[in-house]
Design a protein around this motif. Structure first.
Motif, short mmCIF file in Angstrom:
data_model
loop_
_atom_site.label_atom_id
_atom_site.label_comp_id
_atom_site.label_asym_id
_atom_site.label_seq_id
_atom_site.Cartn_x
_atom_site.Cartn_y
_atom_site.Cartn_z
N VAL A 171 0.84 -1.20 0.00
CA VAL A 171 0.00 0.00 0.00
C VAL A 171 0.87 1.24 0.00
O VAL A 171 0.61 2.21 -0.73
CB VAL A 171 -0.95 0.00 1.21
N SER A 172 1.94 1.23 0.80
CA SER A 172 2.84 2.37 0.88
C SER A 172 3.54 2.63 -0.45
O SER A 172 3.66 3.78 -0.89
CB SER A 172 3.88 2.14 1.98
N VAL A 173 3.98 1.56 -1.12
CA VAL A 173 4.63 1.70 -2.43
C VAL A 173 3.67 2.34 -3.42
O VAL A 173 4.02 3.28 -4.16
CB VAL A 173 5.11 0.33 -2.95
N TYR A 174 2.43 1.84 -3.46
CA TYR A 174 1.46 2.37 -4.42
C TYR A 174 1.07 3.81 -4.09
O TYR A 174 0.84 4.63 -4.99
CB TYR A 174 0.23 1.47 -4.48
N GLU A 175 1.00 4.13 -2.80
CA GLU A 175 0.71 5.52 -2.43
C GLU A 175 1.82 6.45 -2.90
O GLU A 175 1.54 7.57 -3.37
CB GLU A 175 0.51 5.62 -0.92
N ARG A 176 3.06 6.00 -2.81
CA ARG A 176 4.18 6.83 -3.28
C ARG A 176 4.14 6.99 -4.80
O ARG A 176 4.71 7.95 -5.34
CB ARG A 176 5.52 6.23 -2.84
N LEU A 177 3.47 6.06 -5.49
CA LEU A 177 3.32 6.17 -6.93
C LEU A 177 2.06 6.95 -7.32
O LEU A 177 1.70 7.03 -8.49
CB LEU A 177 3.27 4.77 -7.56
N GLY A 178 1.40 7.53 -6.32
CA GLY A 178 0.27 8.40 -6.60
C GLY A 178 -1.10 7.76 -6.50
O GLY A 178 -2.11 8.40 -6.80
N PHE A 179 -1.19 6.51 -6.05
CA PHE A 179 -2.48 5.84 -5.92
C PHE A 179 -3.14 6.21 -4.59
O PHE A 179 -2.45 6.37 -3.57
CB PHE A 179 -2.31 4.33 -5.99
N ILE A 180 -4.47 6.31 -4.61
CA ILE A 180 -5.24 6.51 -3.39
C ILE A 180 -6.37 5.48 -3.37
O ILE A 180 -6.80 4.99 -4.43
CB ILE A 180 -5.81 7.94 -3.28
N THR A 181 -6.85 5.14 -2.18
CA THR A 181 -7.92 4.15 -2.05
C THR A 181 -9.22 4.70 -2.64
O THR A 181 -9.65 5.81 -2.30
CB THR A 181 -8.13 3.77 -0.59
#
Length: 308
Positions: A287-297
Protein backbone atom coordinates in the motif's frame (compact mmCIF):
# COMPACT_ATOMS: atom_id res chain seq x y z
CA UNK A 1 -32.60 -29.06 -4.71
CA UNK A 2 -31.11 -27.74 -1.49
CA UNK A 3 -33.96 -25.71 -0.02
CA UNK A 4 -37.61 -24.87 -0.65
CA UNK A 5 -39.76 -22.46 1.31
CA UNK A 6 -42.54 -19.92 0.81
CA UNK A 7 -42.07 -16.18 0.38
CA UNK A 8 -44.44 -13.28 -0.04
CA UNK A 9 -47.57 -13.57 -2.15
CA UNK A 10 -47.54 -17.35 -1.64
CA UNK A 11 -44.98 -17.99 -4.36
CA UNK A 12 -42.42 -20.75 -3.96
CA UNK A 13 -38.73 -20.02 -3.56
CA UNK A 14 -36.34 -22.79 -4.52
CA UNK A 15 -32.55 -23.09 -4.53
CA UNK A 16 -30.97 -25.65 -6.81
CA UNK A 17 -27.27 -26.54 -6.82
CA UNK A 18 -25.31 -27.52 -9.94
CA UNK A 19 -21.72 -28.50 -10.69
CA UNK A 20 -22.14 -27.11 -14.22
CA UNK A 21 -24.80 -24.92 -15.80
CA UNK A 22 -26.61 -25.40 -19.09
CA UNK A 23 -26.10 -22.59 -21.67
CA UNK A 24 -29.54 -21.10 -20.99
CA UNK A 25 -28.86 -21.09 -17.24
CA UNK A 26 -25.50 -19.42 -17.78
CA UNK A 27 -27.16 -16.78 -19.94
CA UNK A 28 -29.78 -16.10 -17.28
CA UNK A 29 -27.13 -15.73 -14.56
CA UNK A 30 -25.02 -13.40 -16.71
CA UNK A 31 -28.11 -11.28 -17.37
CA UNK A 32 -28.83 -11.13 -13.63
CA UNK A 33 -25.22 -10.11 -12.94
CA UNK A 34 -25.42 -7.37 -15.59
CA UNK A 35 -28.62 -5.97 -14.06
CA UNK A 36 -27.05 -5.98 -10.61
CA UNK A 37 -23.84 -4.33 -11.87
CA UNK A 38 -25.83 -1.50 -13.46
CA UNK A 39 -27.63 -0.90 -10.18
CA UNK A 40 -24.63 -1.32 -7.87
CA UNK A 41 -21.93 0.25 -10.01
CA UNK A 42 -19.71 -2.84 -9.82
CA UNK A 43 -19.76 -6.60 -10.35
CA UNK A 44 -21.09 -8.78 -7.53
CA UNK A 45 -19.06 -11.76 -8.77
CA UNK A 46 -15.32 -11.53 -9.42
CA UNK A 47 -13.64 -12.07 -12.77
CA UNK A 48 -12.53 -15.54 -11.69
CA UNK A 49 -16.09 -16.36 -10.66
CA UNK A 50 -17.49 -15.19 -14.01
CA UNK A 51 -14.92 -17.25 -15.89
CA UNK A 52 -15.85 -20.30 -13.81
CA UNK A 53 -19.50 -19.62 -14.52
CA UNK A 54 -18.89 -19.80 -18.27
CA UNK A 55 -16.05 -22.29 -18.43
CA UNK A 56 -17.78 -25.64 -17.85
CA UNK A 57 -17.37 -27.93 -14.87
CA UNK A 58 -14.63 -27.05 -12.38
CA UNK A 59 -13.40 -29.27 -9.58
CA UNK A 60 -14.72 -27.97 -6.26
CA UNK A 61 -16.96 -25.25 -7.80
CA UNK A 62 -20.75 -25.29 -7.47
CA UNK A 63 -23.48 -22.90 -8.59
CA UNK A 64 -26.61 -22.12 -6.59
CA UNK A 65 -29.62 -20.75 -8.48
CA UNK A 66 -32.44 -19.18 -6.48
CA UNK A 67 -35.75 -18.96 -8.31
CA UNK A 68 -39.21 -17.72 -7.42
CA UNK A 69 -41.58 -19.62 -9.63
CA UNK A 70 -39.86 -19.67 -13.01
CA UNK A 71 -37.92 -16.45 -12.42
CA UNK A 72 -34.20 -16.52 -11.55
CA UNK A 73 -33.72 -13.90 -8.83
CA UNK A 74 -30.48 -14.93 -7.11
CA UNK A 75 -27.15 -16.62 -7.75
CA UNK A 76 -24.29 -17.83 -5.58
CA UNK A 77 -21.01 -19.56 -6.38
CA UNK A 78 -19.16 -21.74 -3.88
CA UNK A 79 -15.51 -22.68 -4.45
CA UNK A 80 -14.00 -25.37 -2.26
CA UNK A 81 -10.52 -25.81 -3.73
CA UNK A 82 -8.18 -24.45 -1.06
CA UNK A 83 -6.68 -27.28 1.05
CA UNK A 84 -6.43 -25.04 4.11
CA UNK A 85 -8.91 -22.18 3.94
CA UNK A 86 -12.68 -22.49 4.24
CA UNK A 87 -14.73 -22.58 1.02
CA UNK A 88 -15.19 -19.14 -0.55
CA UNK A 89 -18.45 -17.77 -1.95
CA UNK A 90 -19.98 -14.82 -3.78
CA UNK A 91 -23.69 -14.13 -4.10
CA UNK A 92 -26.10 -11.69 -5.69
CA UNK A 93 -29.85 -10.99 -5.70
CA UNK A 94 -31.56 -9.15 -8.55
CA UNK A 95 -32.00 -5.46 -7.61
CA UNK A 96 -35.78 -5.63 -8.12
CA UNK A 97 -36.09 -8.62 -5.77
CA UNK A 98 -34.05 -7.44 -2.79
CA UNK A 99 -35.44 -7.06 0.71
CA UNK A 100 -37.48 -10.26 0.49
CA UNK A 101 -35.13 -12.62 2.29
CA UNK A 102 -33.52 -14.09 -0.83
CA UNK A 103 -30.00 -13.09 0.20
CA UNK A 104 -30.44 -14.69 3.58
CA UNK A 105 -31.79 -17.85 1.93
CA UNK A 106 -28.76 -18.05 -0.36
CA UNK A 107 -26.41 -17.38 2.54
CA UNK A 108 -28.04 -20.10 4.62
CA UNK A 109 -27.75 -22.54 1.72
CA UNK A 110 -24.05 -21.70 1.40
CA UNK A 111 -23.52 -22.28 5.12
CA UNK A 112 -25.22 -25.66 4.84
CA UNK A 113 -23.24 -26.66 1.74
CA UNK A 114 -19.94 -25.69 3.37
CA UNK A 115 -20.63 -27.36 6.70
CA UNK A 116 -20.82 -23.89 8.33
CA UNK A 117 -17.20 -23.24 7.39
CA UNK A 118 -17.43 -20.38 4.93
CA UNK A 119 -15.82 -17.20 3.56
CA UNK A 120 -17.99 -14.72 1.62
CA UNK A 121 -16.94 -11.73 -0.49
CA UNK A 122 -18.91 -8.47 -0.32
CA UNK A 123 -17.65 -6.41 -3.25
CA UNK A 124 -17.82 -2.73 -2.43
CA UNK A 125 -18.66 -3.40 1.21
CA UNK A 126 -22.21 -2.06 0.87
CA UNK A 127 -24.34 -1.67 3.99
CA UNK A 128 -26.80 -4.37 2.91
CA UNK A 129 -23.94 -6.86 2.54
CA UNK A 130 -22.59 -5.98 5.97
CA UNK A 131 -26.06 -6.51 7.44
CA UNK A 132 -26.44 -9.87 5.71
CA UNK A 133 -23.05 -10.98 7.05
CA UNK A 134 -24.16 -10.05 10.56
CA UNK A 135 -27.45 -11.93 10.17
CA UNK A 136 -25.57 -15.03 9.00
CA UNK A 137 -23.16 -14.82 11.94
CA UNK A 138 -20.10 -13.96 9.83
CA UNK A 139 -17.27 -11.69 10.95
CA UNK A 140 -14.99 -9.39 8.96
CA UNK A 141 -11.82 -11.20 7.92
CA UNK A 142 -10.15 -9.41 5.00
CA UNK A 143 -10.13 -6.03 3.25
CA UNK A 144 -9.16 -5.75 -0.41
CA UNK A 145 -8.57 -2.17 -1.50
CA UNK A 146 -9.12 -0.84 -4.98
CA UNK A 147 -6.68 2.03 -5.51
CA UNK A 148 -6.65 4.49 -8.40
CA UNK A 149 -4.51 7.27 -9.82
CA UNK A 150 -4.71 9.61 -12.78
CA UNK A 151 -2.72 8.76 -15.90
CA UNK A 152 -3.06 12.25 -17.33
CA UNK A 153 0.28 14.04 -17.45
CA UNK A 154 1.95 10.94 -16.00
CA UNK A 155 5.23 12.09 -14.55
CA UNK A 156 7.15 9.10 -13.20
CA UNK A 157 10.95 8.75 -13.24
CA UNK A 158 12.51 6.57 -15.91
CA UNK A 159 12.28 2.94 -14.77
CA UNK A 160 15.61 1.63 -13.52
CA UNK A 161 15.95 -2.14 -13.96
CA UNK A 162 18.37 -4.17 -11.82
CA UNK A 163 21.62 -5.19 -13.47
CA UNK A 164 21.35 -7.79 -16.24
CA UNK A 165 17.53 -7.66 -16.29
CA UNK A 166 15.69 -7.19 -19.58
CA UNK A 167 11.97 -6.85 -20.26
CA UNK A 168 9.90 -8.11 -23.16
CA UNK A 169 6.26 -8.93 -23.89
CA UNK A 170 4.63 -12.26 -23.03
CA UNK A 171 4.42 -14.79 -25.87
CA UNK A 172 1.32 -17.03 -25.56
CA UNK A 173 2.14 -20.73 -25.85
CA UNK A 174 5.82 -20.08 -25.19
CA UNK A 175 5.90 -18.38 -21.79
CA UNK A 176 2.87 -20.07 -20.21
CA UNK A 177 4.66 -22.61 -18.02
CA UNK A 178 7.38 -20.21 -16.84
CA UNK A 179 4.83 -17.56 -15.96
CA UNK A 180 2.61 -19.99 -14.06
CA UNK A 181 5.60 -21.19 -12.03
CA UNK A 182 6.73 -17.67 -11.08
CA UNK A 183 3.15 -16.57 -10.41
CA UNK A 184 2.66 -19.55 -8.07
CA UNK A 185 5.89 -18.79 -6.22
CA UNK A 186 5.26 -15.05 -5.97
CA UNK A 187 1.70 -15.54 -4.69
CA UNK A 188 2.14 -18.66 -2.56
CA UNK A 189 0.48 -16.70 0.26
CA UNK A 190 -2.45 -15.62 -1.92
CA UNK A 191 -5.07 -18.38 -2.36
CA UNK A 192 -6.83 -16.90 -5.41
CA UNK A 193 -3.89 -15.72 -7.51
CA UNK A 194 -1.31 -18.31 -6.52
CA UNK A 195 -3.47 -21.26 -7.53
CA UNK A 196 -3.99 -20.28 -11.18
CA UNK A 197 -3.63 -23.16 -13.64
CA UNK A 198 -3.02 -23.47 -17.37
CA UNK A 199 -6.79 -23.62 -17.83
CA UNK A 200 -7.20 -20.36 -15.89
CA UNK A 201 -4.49 -18.68 -17.97
CA UNK A 202 -6.05 -19.86 -21.22
CA UNK A 203 -9.46 -18.61 -20.12
CA UNK A 204 -8.02 -15.14 -19.56
CA UNK A 205 -6.13 -15.19 -22.86
CA UNK A 206 -9.43 -15.98 -24.60
CA UNK A 207 -11.08 -12.84 -23.17
CA UNK A 208 -11.53 -9.84 -25.51
CA UNK A 209 -9.41 -7.62 -23.27
CA UNK A 210 -6.30 -9.80 -23.43
CA UNK A 211 -3.33 -8.08 -25.10
CA UNK A 212 0.13 -9.68 -24.82
CA UNK A 213 1.71 -6.31 -25.66
CA UNK A 214 0.66 -5.15 -22.18
CA UNK A 215 1.95 -8.28 -20.42
CA UNK A 216 5.57 -7.52 -19.47
CA UNK A 217 8.09 -10.21 -18.46
CA UNK A 218 11.44 -9.48 -16.79
CA UNK A 219 14.33 -11.89 -17.37
CA UNK A 220 17.78 -12.24 -15.87
CA UNK A 221 19.57 -14.31 -18.47
CA UNK A 222 17.03 -16.94 -19.43
CA UNK A 223 15.27 -16.95 -16.05
CA UNK A 224 11.93 -15.23 -15.58
CA UNK A 225 12.23 -13.12 -12.42
CA UNK A 226 9.19 -10.84 -12.53
CA UNK A 227 6.19 -9.67 -14.50
CA UNK A 228 3.57 -6.96 -14.82
CA UNK A 229 0.34 -7.95 -16.55
CA UNK A 230 -1.81 -4.93 -17.39
CA UNK A 231 -5.46 -4.94 -18.38
CA UNK A 232 -7.66 -2.42 -20.18
CA UNK A 233 -11.31 -2.00 -19.16
CA UNK A 234 -12.35 -0.32 -22.41
CA UNK A 235 -15.97 0.38 -21.47
CA UNK A 236 -14.89 2.13 -18.25
CA UNK A 237 -11.77 3.77 -19.73
CA UNK A 238 -9.67 2.24 -16.97
CA UNK A 239 -6.23 0.69 -17.10
CA UNK A 240 -5.39 -1.90 -14.47
CA UNK A 241 -2.24 -3.10 -12.78
CA UNK A 242 -3.77 -6.56 -13.20
CA UNK A 243 -1.03 -8.75 -11.71
CA UNK A 244 2.43 -7.68 -10.60
CA UNK A 245 4.83 -10.28 -9.24
CA UNK A 246 8.52 -10.80 -8.48
CA UNK A 247 10.13 -14.19 -7.96
CA UNK A 248 10.99 -14.81 -4.27
CA UNK A 249 14.64 -14.02 -3.61
CA UNK A 250 14.69 -11.25 -6.22
CA UNK A 251 12.63 -8.71 -4.25
CA UNK A 252 14.21 -5.59 -2.86
CA UNK A 253 16.24 -4.59 -5.92
CA UNK A 254 13.72 -2.17 -7.40
CA UNK A 255 12.34 -4.59 -10.00
CA UNK A 256 8.73 -4.30 -8.80
CA UNK A 257 8.80 -0.51 -8.95
CA UNK A 258 10.41 -0.54 -12.40
CA UNK A 259 7.84 -3.00 -13.75
CA UNK A 260 5.01 -0.93 -12.26
CA UNK A 261 6.30 2.18 -14.01
CA UNK A 262 6.68 0.34 -17.33
CA UNK A 263 3.09 -0.87 -17.12
CA UNK A 264 1.68 2.52 -16.13
CA UNK A 265 3.46 4.17 -19.03
CA UNK A 266 2.03 1.56 -21.37
CA UNK A 267 -1.51 2.23 -20.09
CA UNK A 268 -1.05 6.00 -20.36
CA UNK A 269 0.12 5.55 -23.96
CA UNK A 270 -3.25 3.93 -24.73
CA UNK A 271 -4.90 7.25 -23.90
CA UNK A 272 -6.53 5.92 -20.72
CA UNK A 273 -7.25 8.61 -18.12
CA UNK A 274 -7.08 6.45 -14.97
CA UNK A 275 -5.24 3.42 -13.59
CA UNK A 276 -6.49 1.05 -10.90
CA UNK A 277 -5.22 -1.90 -8.90
CA UNK A 278 -6.23 -4.20 -6.06
CA UNK A 279 -4.14 -4.75 -2.94
CA UNK A 280 -4.84 -6.34 0.44
CA UNK A 281 -5.44 -3.67 3.05
CA UNK A 282 -3.12 -5.37 5.56
CA UNK A 283 -0.22 -5.41 3.05
CA UNK A 284 1.14 -2.16 4.44
CA UNK A 285 4.38 -2.31 2.45
CA UNK A 286 2.58 -2.65 -0.89
CA UNK A 287 0.00 0.00 0.00
CA UNK A 288 2.84 2.37 0.88
CA UNK A 289 4.63 1.70 -2.43
CA UNK A 290 1.46 2.37 -4.42
CA UNK A 291 0.71 5.52 -2.43
CA UNK A 292 4.18 6.83 -3.28
CA UNK A 293 3.32 6.17 -6.93
CA UNK A 294 0.27 8.40 -6.60
CA UNK A 295 -2.48 5.84 -5.92
CA UNK A 296 -5.24 6.51 -3.39
CA UNK A 297 -7.92 4.15 -2.05
CA UNK A 298 -11.08 4.30 -4.19
CA UNK A 299 -13.24 1.58 -2.60
CA UNK A 300 -12.87 -1.56 -0.49
CA UNK A 301 -14.08 -5.14 -0.96
CA UNK A 302 -14.72 -7.04 2.26
CA UNK A 303 -14.51 -10.74 3.03
CA UNK A 304 -16.47 -12.22 5.91
CA UNK A 305 -16.12 -15.68 7.42
CA UNK A 306 -17.52 -17.99 10.02
CA UNK A 307 -15.70 -18.04 13.33
CA UNK A 308 -12.83 -20.54 13.36
Amino acid sequence: MTSDDTVRHGRNRSIETYSVLAPEQTGAVLSLLADAAREDGQQAVSEQGRLQLRGGAREGVSHLLLSVGDELVGYAQLEDTDPVEAPAAELVVHPARRGLGHGRALGSALLAASGKRLRVWAHGGHAAARHLAQVLGLTLFRELRQMRRSLRDLNLPEPVLPADVTVRAFVPGTDDADWLAVNSAAFAHHPEQGSLTQRDLEARMAEPWFDPAGFFLAFRGGELVGFHWTKVHAADQLGEVYVLGVRPGVQGGGLGKALTTIGLRHLAAQGLPTAMLYVDGDNKAAVSVYERLGFITYETDLMYRTET
